[in-house]
Design an enzyme around this catalytic site. Structure first.
Site, short mmCIF file in Angstrom:
data_model
loop_
_atom_site.label_atom_id
_atom_site.label_comp_id
_atom_site.label_asym_id
_atom_site.label_seq_id
_atom_site.Cartn_x
_atom_site.Cartn_y
_atom_site.Cartn_z
N LYS A 114 0.84 -1.21 0.00
CA LYS A 114 0.00 0.00 0.00
C LYS A 114 0.87 1.25 0.00
O LYS A 114 0.59 2.23 -0.68
CB LYS A 114 -0.93 0.02 1.22
CG LYS A 114 -1.93 -1.12 1.20
CD LYS A 114 -3.36 -0.65 1.23
CE LYS A 114 -4.21 -1.76 0.69
NZ LYS A 114 -5.43 -2.08 1.26
N LYS A 196 -2.55 -10.45 -7.42
CA LYS A 196 -3.73 -11.21 -6.97
C LYS A 196 -5.02 -10.49 -7.35
O LYS A 196 -5.06 -9.26 -7.45
CB LYS A 196 -3.66 -11.48 -5.46
CG LYS A 196 -4.00 -10.30 -4.60
CD LYS A 196 -4.35 -10.72 -3.16
CE LYS A 196 -4.81 -9.47 -2.40
NZ LYS A 196 -5.36 -9.67 -1.10
N LYS A 199 -10.49 -7.00 -4.64
CA LYS A 199 -11.67 -6.16 -4.76
C LYS A 199 -11.37 -4.71 -4.46
O LYS A 199 -12.10 -3.84 -4.85
CB LYS A 199 -12.77 -6.67 -3.84
CG LYS A 199 -12.38 -6.80 -2.37
CD LYS A 199 -13.54 -7.46 -1.65
CE LYS A 199 -13.13 -8.20 -0.40
NZ LYS A 199 -12.50 -7.39 0.64
P1 AMP Z 1 -10.03 -9.45 2.02
O1 AMP Z 1 -10.84 -9.30 0.80
O2 AMP Z 1 -8.66 -8.88 1.84
O3 AMP Z 1 -10.72 -9.02 3.26
O4 AMP Z 1 -9.81 -11.02 2.17
C1 AMP Z 1 -10.78 -11.87 2.70
C2 AMP Z 1 -10.34 -13.30 2.53
O5 AMP Z 1 -10.29 -13.65 1.14
C3 AMP Z 1 -8.95 -13.61 3.08
O6 AMP Z 1 -8.97 -14.91 3.63
C4 AMP Z 1 -8.08 -13.56 1.86
O7 AMP Z 1 -6.92 -14.34 2.02
C5 AMP Z 1 -9.00 -14.14 0.79
N1 AMP Z 1 -8.64 -13.64 -0.55
C6 AMP Z 1 -8.67 -12.36 -0.97
N2 AMP Z 1 -8.26 -12.25 -2.25
C7 AMP Z 1 -7.94 -13.51 -2.66
C8 AMP Z 1 -7.44 -14.07 -3.89
N3 AMP Z 1 -7.21 -13.33 -4.96
N4 AMP Z 1 -7.24 -15.41 -3.94
C9 AMP Z 1 -7.49 -16.19 -2.86
N5 AMP Z 1 -7.94 -15.72 -1.69
C10 AMP Z 1 -8.18 -14.40 -1.57
#
Ligand code: AMP
Ligand code: TRP
Length: 332
Positions: A114, A196, A199
């Site tokens: 970030k 990766k 969102k």
């Molecule tokens: P976040 O959206 O950062 O709050 O992530 C929520 C959950 O989704 C966490 O367990 C992340 O590790 C998983 N996650 C987010 N993006 C990915 C991705 N591109 N591939 C696999 N897992 C993801």
């Protein structure tokens, strides 16, 4: 009984990465580990580490809560709550900030990424975020934390903090184990398979599929996903990153083996493969979207969240009272 704890931040729309890396894994674990208790929450406090529009944030919080259930989590067996409704999360987060070092926080890659982008000013809560995340987990004495690969480092720091606290104050918190899926732990961006699927950080909407995209959009995004000019279907993450990512998505969404899929398509072409993959995703997401639509405005969802808040609150209140006594805070 073992306890599983995990959360998702309400920043941006939930993506296929969140589904395959996290939510789908929760559902599978719940089916597999019958003697486990599930505490799942919407990490809304974490969302405001970067600026959020209040109306959008509030909408997304409920979207995620409903999505957990729509994706197949058993509402009877899941304690579902919002992080911000349990004040002890933040209270413990502060105590843990006092048990983690600046150098440790500076090494977190999510934070470094970030900073490298420097999109907006960096808030102090973005820096201390891993302490709050550790609190989300150890406040409830989690045994296991299912997350995608990107959260591994935060989980290691959580373990360090828990051990440090236990060593100084005497055994108090359970030290959690991460659970990272074998397939689907890191779904990559469809247009830039070097990063990766995310969102919150992706400018190009063609790079990610959200759980709310309609069928035509999903098919279009898969059809235009970046591949290569090699033109042969095999699993080669070194030289065919885009294709390897699509194969991973296919395997993960259909619960099949990557090599089994390669075998089926080895004499086929990218066009046919992508069409089938688009269909496979649509087949899984359509019924989820339908359930989500019915849940989002329902009293049922409110009831689930009220019940979850009460159970989590009860645990958090007792644990925190003991924790303050351990640390020597307050009068007795
Ligand atoms: P976040 O959206 O950062 O709050 O992530 C929520 C959950 O989704 C966490 O367990 C992340 O590790 C998983 N996650 C987010 N993006 C990915 C991705 N591109 N591939 C696999 N897992 C993801
Ligand atoms: N930091 C996690 C993410 O960005 C979300 C999260 C917050 C979390 N608290 C948690 C995940 C506790 C597991 C357990 O993905």
């Amino acid at each position: 009984m073992k306890r599983i704890v995990s959360g998702i931040k309400p920043t941006g729309s939930l993506t296929l990465g969140n589904y395959l890396g996290a939510i789908k894994q929760f559902v599978k674990l719940q089916q597999k580990m019958e003697d486990c208790e599930f505490f799942l929450f919407v990490a809304d406090m974490h969302a405001i580490t970067v600026r959020q529009n209040p109306a959008e944030l509030r909408k997304r919080i409920l979207d995620i809560a409903a999505m957990y259930i729509a994706c197949g989590l058993d509402k009877e067996k899941t304690v579902l709550y919002l992080q911000s409704e349990i004040p002890q999360n933040v209270e413990l987060g502060y105590i843990l900030q006092s048990n983690v070092y600046m150098g440790e926080l500076e090494r977190m890659t999510q934070f470094k990424d970030k900073i490298a982008k420097q999109e907006t000013s960096i808030t102090s809560s973005l820096f201390t975020y891993p302490a709050l995340m550790a609190a989300d987990i150890i406040l409830y004495d989690a045994d296991y934390v299912p997350v995608g690969d990107d959260q591994k480092q935060h989980l290691e720091l959580t373990r360090t903090i828990a051990n440090r606290f236990n060593n100084y104050y005497g055994d108090f918190f359970t030290v959690p184990e991460p659970l990272i899926p074998e397939v689907g732990a890191r779904i990559m961006d469809l247009q830039d398979p070097e990063k990766k699927m995310s969102k919150s950080d992706t400018a190009n909407p063609k790079g990610f599929i959200t759980l709310f995209d309609d069928s035509a959009t999903i098919r279009r995004k898969i059809n235009s996903a970046m591949t290569d000019s090699i033109g042969v279907i095999k699993f080669d993450p070194e030289n065919q990153k885009g294709l390897a990512n699509l194969l991973t998505i296919f395997a993960s969404i259909t619960d099949r083996d990557v090599l089994d899929i390669v075998n089926e398509y080895k004499d086929s072409n990218y066009k046919v493969f992508k069409e089938d993959l688009g269909n496979a995703i649509v087949e899984v997401l359509e019924p989820i979207q339908e359930k989500h639509k019915n849940l989002i405005k329902s009293q049922e969802l409110q009831d689930i969240l009220n019940k979850g808040r009460d159970i989590a609150s009860d645990y958090a209140f007792k644990k925190m009272r003991k924790c303050k006594r351990k640390v020597g805070l307050g009068r007795k």
